[in-house]
Design an enzyme around this catalytic site. Structure first.
Site, PDB file in Angstrom:
ATOM      1  N   HIS A 311       0.858  -1.180   0.000  1.00 46.25           N
ATOM      2  CA  HIS A 311       0.000   0.000   0.000  1.00 46.25           C
ATOM      3  C   HIS A 311       0.889   1.222   0.000  1.00 46.25           C
ATOM      4  O   HIS A 311       1.939   1.227   0.633  1.00 46.25           O
ATOM      5  CB  HIS A 311      -0.916   0.008   1.237  1.00 46.25           C
ATOM      6  CG  HIS A 311      -2.079   0.918   1.067  1.00 46.25           C
ATOM      7  ND1 HIS A 311      -1.993   2.263   1.311  1.00 46.25           N
ATOM      8  CD2 HIS A 311      -3.342   0.674   0.644  1.00 46.25           C
ATOM      9  CE1 HIS A 311      -3.170   2.810   1.045  1.00 46.25           C
ATOM     10  NE2 HIS A 311      -4.003   1.874   0.638  1.00 46.25           N
ATOM     11  N   ASP A 369      -8.037  -5.332  -0.027  1.00 48.55           N
ATOM     12  CA  ASP A 369      -8.537  -6.047  -1.207  1.00 48.55           C
ATOM     13  C   ASP A 369      -8.190  -7.515  -1.182  1.00 48.55           C
ATOM     14  O   ASP A 369      -8.793  -8.313  -1.900  1.00 48.55           O
ATOM     15  CB  ASP A 369      -7.969  -5.416  -2.479  1.00 48.55           C
ATOM     16  CG  ASP A 369      -8.563  -4.062  -2.700  1.00 48.55           C
ATOM     17  OD1 ASP A 369      -9.770  -3.927  -2.507  1.00 48.55           O
ATOM     18  OD2 ASP A 369      -7.819  -3.134  -3.039  1.00 48.55           O
TER      19      ASP A 369
HETATM   20  N1  CMC Z   1       4.302  -7.581  -5.043  1.00 52.58           N
HETATM   21  C1  CMC Z   1       5.625  -7.589  -5.223  1.00 52.58           C
HETATM   22  N2  CMC Z   1       6.425  -6.511  -5.094  1.00 52.58           N
HETATM   23  C2  CMC Z   1       5.831  -5.363  -4.764  1.00 52.58           C
HETATM   24  C3  CMC Z   1       4.433  -5.253  -4.558  1.00 52.58           C
HETATM   25  C4  CMC Z   1       3.655  -6.429  -4.702  1.00 52.58           C
HETATM   26  N3  CMC Z   1       2.335  -6.386  -4.521  1.00 52.58           N
HETATM   27  N4  CMC Z   1       4.116  -3.982  -4.243  1.00 52.58           N
HETATM   28  C5  CMC Z   1       5.257  -3.291  -4.248  1.00 52.58           C
HETATM   29  N5  CMC Z   1       6.309  -4.119  -4.559  1.00 52.58           N
HETATM   30  C6  CMC Z   1       7.719  -3.742  -4.613  1.00 52.58           C
HETATM   31  C7  CMC Z   1       8.050  -2.949  -5.871  1.00 52.58           C
HETATM   32  O1  CMC Z   1       8.469  -3.771  -6.940  1.00 52.58           O
HETATM   33  C8  CMC Z   1       9.126  -2.018  -5.379  1.00 52.58           C
HETATM   34  O2  CMC Z   1      10.334  -2.736  -5.376  1.00 52.58           O
HETATM   35  P1  CMC Z   1      11.748  -1.972  -5.677  1.00 52.58           P
HETATM   36  O3  CMC Z   1      11.888  -0.955  -4.583  1.00 52.58           O
HETATM   37  O4  CMC Z   1      12.749  -3.071  -5.616  1.00 52.58           O
HETATM   38  O5  CMC Z   1      11.578  -1.362  -7.036  1.00 52.58           O
HETATM   39  C9  CMC Z   1       8.759  -1.735  -3.916  1.00 52.58           C
HETATM   40  O6  CMC Z   1       7.977  -2.873  -3.507  1.00 52.58           O
HETATM   41  C10 CMC Z   1       7.940  -0.461  -3.732  1.00 52.58           C
HETATM   42  O7  CMC Z   1       6.860  -0.489  -4.655  1.00 52.58           O
HETATM   43  P2  CMC Z   1       6.193   0.813  -5.282  1.00 52.58           P
HETATM   44  O8  CMC Z   1       5.432   0.437  -6.497  1.00 52.58           O
HETATM   45  O9  CMC Z   1       7.231   1.888  -5.409  1.00 52.58           O
HETATM   46  O10 CMC Z   1       5.207   1.210  -4.087  1.00 52.58           O
HETATM   47  P3  CMC Z   1       3.973   2.153  -4.215  1.00 52.58           P
HETATM   48  O11 CMC Z   1       3.736   2.692  -2.840  1.00 52.58           O
HETATM   49  O12 CMC Z   1       4.135   3.105  -5.329  1.00 52.58           O
HETATM   50  O13 CMC Z   1       2.812   1.126  -4.646  1.00 52.58           O
HETATM   51  C11 CMC Z   1       0.917  -0.287  -4.642  1.00 52.58           C
HETATM   52  C12 CMC Z   1       1.747   0.750  -3.858  1.00 52.58           C
HETATM   53  C13 CMC Z   1      -0.372  -0.587  -3.842  1.00 52.58           C
HETATM   54  C14 CMC Z   1       0.502   0.314  -6.005  1.00 52.58           C
HETATM   55  C15 CMC Z   1       1.742  -1.565  -4.855  1.00 52.58           C
HETATM   56  O14 CMC Z   1       2.147  -2.099  -3.616  1.00 52.58           O
HETATM   57  C16 CMC Z   1       0.997  -2.618  -5.695  1.00 52.58           C
HETATM   58  O15 CMC Z   1       1.048  -2.578  -6.942  1.00 52.58           O
HETATM   59  N6  CMC Z   1       0.301  -3.607  -5.003  1.00 52.58           N
HETATM   60  C17 CMC Z   1      -0.510  -4.579  -5.693  1.00 52.58           C
HETATM   61  C18 CMC Z   1      -1.838  -3.969  -6.109  1.00 52.58           C
HETATM   62  C19 CMC Z   1      -2.778  -3.778  -4.938  1.00 52.58           C
HETATM   63  O16 CMC Z   1      -2.993  -4.666  -4.116  1.00 52.58           O
HETATM   64  N7  CMC Z   1      -3.377  -2.581  -4.886  1.00 52.58           N
HETATM   65  C20 CMC Z   1      -4.420  -2.263  -3.885  1.00 52.58           C
HETATM   66  C21 CMC Z   1      -4.046  -1.131  -3.007  1.00 52.58           C
HETATM   67  S1  CMC Z   1      -5.155  -1.045  -1.600  1.00 52.58           S
HETATM   68  C22 CMC Z   1      -6.635  -0.507  -2.253  1.00 52.58           C
HETATM   69  C23 CMC Z   1      -6.672   0.948  -2.451  1.00 52.58           C
HETATM   70  O17 CMC Z   1      -6.540   1.702  -1.470  1.00 52.58           O
HETATM   71  O18 CMC Z   1      -6.861   1.345  -3.620  1.00 52.58           O
END
Ligand code: CMC
Length: 447
Positions: A311, A369
């Site tokens: 998240h 989710d």
């Molecule tokens: N599985 C594997 N690796 C992950 C995941 C995941 N679900 N989420 C983040 N990472 C890794 C990512 O590859 C990155 O690694 P590195 O630093 O080596 O490049 C690191 O963790 C940080 O990720 P980020 O994309 O920079 O983090 P963010 O805060 O921008 O993204 C997120 C948050 C929710 C978009 C992401 O965690 C994700 O894509 N999760 C899966 C989709 C999901 O479940 N979304 C629902 C969010 S909750 C509902 C809502 O409030 O909308």
């Protein structure tokens, strides 16, 4: 109102030694903010913050999140208390009006919402223009946007009464539109709302009753639906809420703004994640394959991510997922273990990921989710409807935030700036004199 503390930050340009004082502002809770509103006028520089990870876009009194401590408050009330002791209608009143209602206010509010649940009959003709196999989220974007054509008597954003009527209309009509979209795609007749039922019960009734057979509402499922609605009702300045505010900042009508919010919610990184979780669990297929998928998620060269994990704000745990996990177990128990294989895979995944260094070091915990999809599946709701249910719940948050923005005297049209990295100015070249240039490969988009 936020207070400006006597504290300041000093920004110094190293090459010239010139410096500027930046005021610090603090809210009731949460980190202080550096006020950069005069930065461009004073220094000639913008701030650069893609994804707005360090930027506050507005002042708000509605929802507070502490991502490190796993705290979520609606108007100051912890989400766990609201999920246990309150109900969705009360939470709607709280978000919209700022306080919990008295018994009399609650009755009046429930009546107001109940009497707005039907949609203009002609909207059914509009619905029929969609392909039968249209994704229900596509139908929702269109139908909610079209409300401004059917209810133009409540689109004057400068009229507080119009704003309240359009807000009530959207909260009331969203389940009806969602059920319409669902019934249309499965070829069943539209089921009208029933005023004797509460919000969650009525939604289940419109989804599952047919003109030949009344759906028997199970109180455990209705309660679980009510909890899901509460947990998803608002979540501060997330992508869809910021979209609603940005669209609304231009003075667009409320129905158009909420339709924009629905479009933003649809993405798999936001509200589309609950659908993506179920698709992922089905793809894993068996608990013994879980390790393989966890390794895929950890592989830098593989774009696969574990859906339902991580998240942007919660870096410890998501308080909603704890409540949801409990609700998930009560629903599955009630339904006698139906769909348990999916839960087995989910629990296996949860256990592996929670012990894995990759997920621990990056603070990736199961989010709301992760469990909501499993509950919906167990209730018999098709996967393509999951994000629609999220949109139904989030509507009250969107309209509350939209109202707050319109009433904020410091509100301006949202207009971010950019760092331009394209070509510098150049002269037009006649078509016959142009040489072809290779198209540059684009980097892979993040899922
Ligand atoms: N599985 C594997 N690796 C992950 C995941 C995941 N679900 N989420 C983040 N990472 C890794 C990512 O590859 C990155 O690694 P590195 O630093 O080596 O490049 C690191 O963790 C940080 O990720 P980020 O994309 O920079 O983090 P963010 O805060 O921008 O993204 C997120 C948050 C929710 C978009 C992401 O965690 C994700 O894509 N999760 C899966 C989709 C999901 O479940 N979304 C629902 C969010 S909750 C509902 C809502 O409030 O909308």
């Amino acid at each position: 109102m936020s207070k400006t503390k006597p504290r300041t930050y000093t920004l110094t340009e190293d090459s010239t030694g010139k410096s500027w004082k930046l005021p610090v502002t603090s809210g009731t809770l949460g980190p202080d903010v550096i006020d950069v509103r005069k930065l461009y006028a004073d220094t000639g520089c913008f701030t650069y913050d893609p994804g707005f990870t360090s930027t506050g876009s507005c002042e708000s009194k509605i929802t507070y999140i502490d991502g490190d401590e796993g705290v979520l408050l609606y108007r100051g009330y912890p989400i766990e208390q609201l999920a246990e002791k309150s109900d969705f209608m009360e939470v709607c009143y709280l978000l919209l009006r700022g306080e919990l209602p008295t018994a009399e206010q609650k009755t009046r509010f429930e009546m107001d919402i109940t009497y707005h649940t039907m949609v203009q009959e002609q909207m059914q003709m509009f619905l029929r223009g969609f392909r039968r196999d249209a994704h229900p989220m596509a139908v929702m974007c269109g139908m909610v946007g079209a409300l401004s054509a059917f209810y133009h008597d409540s689109t004057d954003i400068n009229n507080p009464r119009h704003r309240m009527v359009s807000s009530y209309r959207m909260i009331a009509k969203m389940p009806t539109i969602a059920a319409l979209a669902y019934k249309y795609t499965i070829g069943q007749p539209y089921v009208y709302p029933k005023n004797t039922l509460n919000y969650a019960e009525n939604f289940l009734h419109m989804l599952f009753s047919t003109p030949c057979e009344e759906y028997k509402i199970d109180p455990v499922l209705a309660k679980a639906m009510d909890i899901i609605l509460i947990l998803h009702a608002d979540h501060e300045q997330n992508a869809s809420t910021s979209t609603v505010r940005l669209a609304g900042s231009s003075g667009a009508n409320p129905f158009a703004c909420i339709s924009a919010g629905i479009a933003s919610l649809w993405g798999p990184a936001h509200g589309g994640a609950n659908e993506a979780v179920l698709n992922m669990l089905a793809e894993i297929g068996d608990p013994k394959n879980t390790k393989k998928f966890v390794n895929k998620a950890k592989d830098k060269n593989d774009s696969f991510r574990l859906m339902g994990f991580g998240h942007r704000v919660y870096k410890n745990f998501d308080p909603r997922s704890r409540v949801m996990q409990k609700a998930c177990h009560s629903v599955l128990k009630k339904l006698g273990g139906k769909n348990e294989p999916l839960l087995d895979i989910a629990l296996e995944l949860e256990q592996i990921a929670l012990k894995d260094d990759y997920f621990i070091s990056k603070k990736l915990y199961p989010n709301v989710d992760f469990y909501s999809g499993i509950i919906f599946k167990a209730m018999g709701i098709p996967t393509s409807m999951f994000t629609v249910l999220f949109a139904v719940a989030r509507t009250v948050g969107w309209v509350s935030q939209w109202n707050e923005m319109i009433e904020d005297p410091s509100q301006k049209i949202g207009r971010p700036r950019q760092i331009y990295t394209g070509e510098a100015q150049r002269d037009y070249v006649a078509v016959g004199k142009r040489v072809s240039t290779p198209v540059k490969a684009k980097s892979k988009a993040k899922k």
